[in-house]
Design an enzyme around this catalytic site. Sequence first.
Site, short mmCIF file in Angstrom:
data_model
loop_
_atom_site.label_atom_id
_atom_site.label_comp_id
_atom_site.label_asym_id
_atom_site.label_seq_id
_atom_site.Cartn_x
_atom_site.Cartn_y
_atom_site.Cartn_z
N TYR A 71 0.30 -7.73 -3.44
CA TYR A 71 -0.36 -9.00 -3.11
C TYR A 71 -0.59 -9.11 -1.60
O TYR A 71 -1.68 -9.48 -1.15
CB TYR A 71 0.52 -10.16 -3.59
N ALA A 98 -3.44 -6.81 -0.50
CA ALA A 98 -4.75 -7.33 -0.89
C ALA A 98 -5.17 -8.49 0.00
O ALA A 98 -6.32 -8.56 0.47
CB ALA A 98 -4.73 -7.76 -2.35
#
Length: 249
Positions: free
Chosen positions: A157, A160
Amino acid sequence: MGKMLAGSTAIVTGAARGIGAAIAGCFARHGANVVLNSRSDSTALKETLAQIERSGGKAITSIGDVADAGYVPSLVATALEHFGTVDILVNNAGVIKDRPLTFLKESEWDEVINTNLKGAYLCSKAAIKPMLQKRAGRIINISSITALSGRPGQTNYGAAKAGLIGFTKSLAREFAGHNVLVNAVVVGVIDTRMTKQIPRDTLKEISKMVPLGRIGTPDEVANVCLFLASDMSSYVTGTTINVSGGGYI
């Protein structure tokens, strides 16, 4: 105050609930025609659409995965077919697959990177074409405080969301000469369905670490996006606005 987005069309990905739904509703209240994207035709998406329509706004839905290169062009085509233009894109769609790196599956890495980062690439690439024709547009990428400070169990996460910040800066330079402004919003702990899954005591401790002493609301994120989508931000591009209550200073 008048309707700051009157006559414009916005695509909001991940618009079924939470931050995406708040952004879509805010834009609609300020006069934008809104295309609500979601991976599934859920009850939440239908309710978001109904709320916008009840308030006198205009919106349609488009069901599909933003990580699917076959679907994304149809998302933009739907906006053009119904409303004739694409002026604003909010890359909000995202998933979380938290796990320590030693236990993180390759499929979980790929799903988070594909949805949260590749999805922004695909949607921006498709939406930029009508914006370039008009020589005007706004792209807003929703990042996370995890991109700046890191968090255990969120390597996929964090990667990204950090990638979205770099993507924002480069895209802003690439299209500034065409009056397409690209910015990122970094969100802290926000009161969404995900935070409701956090134990109350844990959430209290998290709130204590925020200088403002509380978690944020989706509407507070939406208000910043409204600024970036409107003419009020006409000299703002390539920047990252932190909406975290001072959680990252």
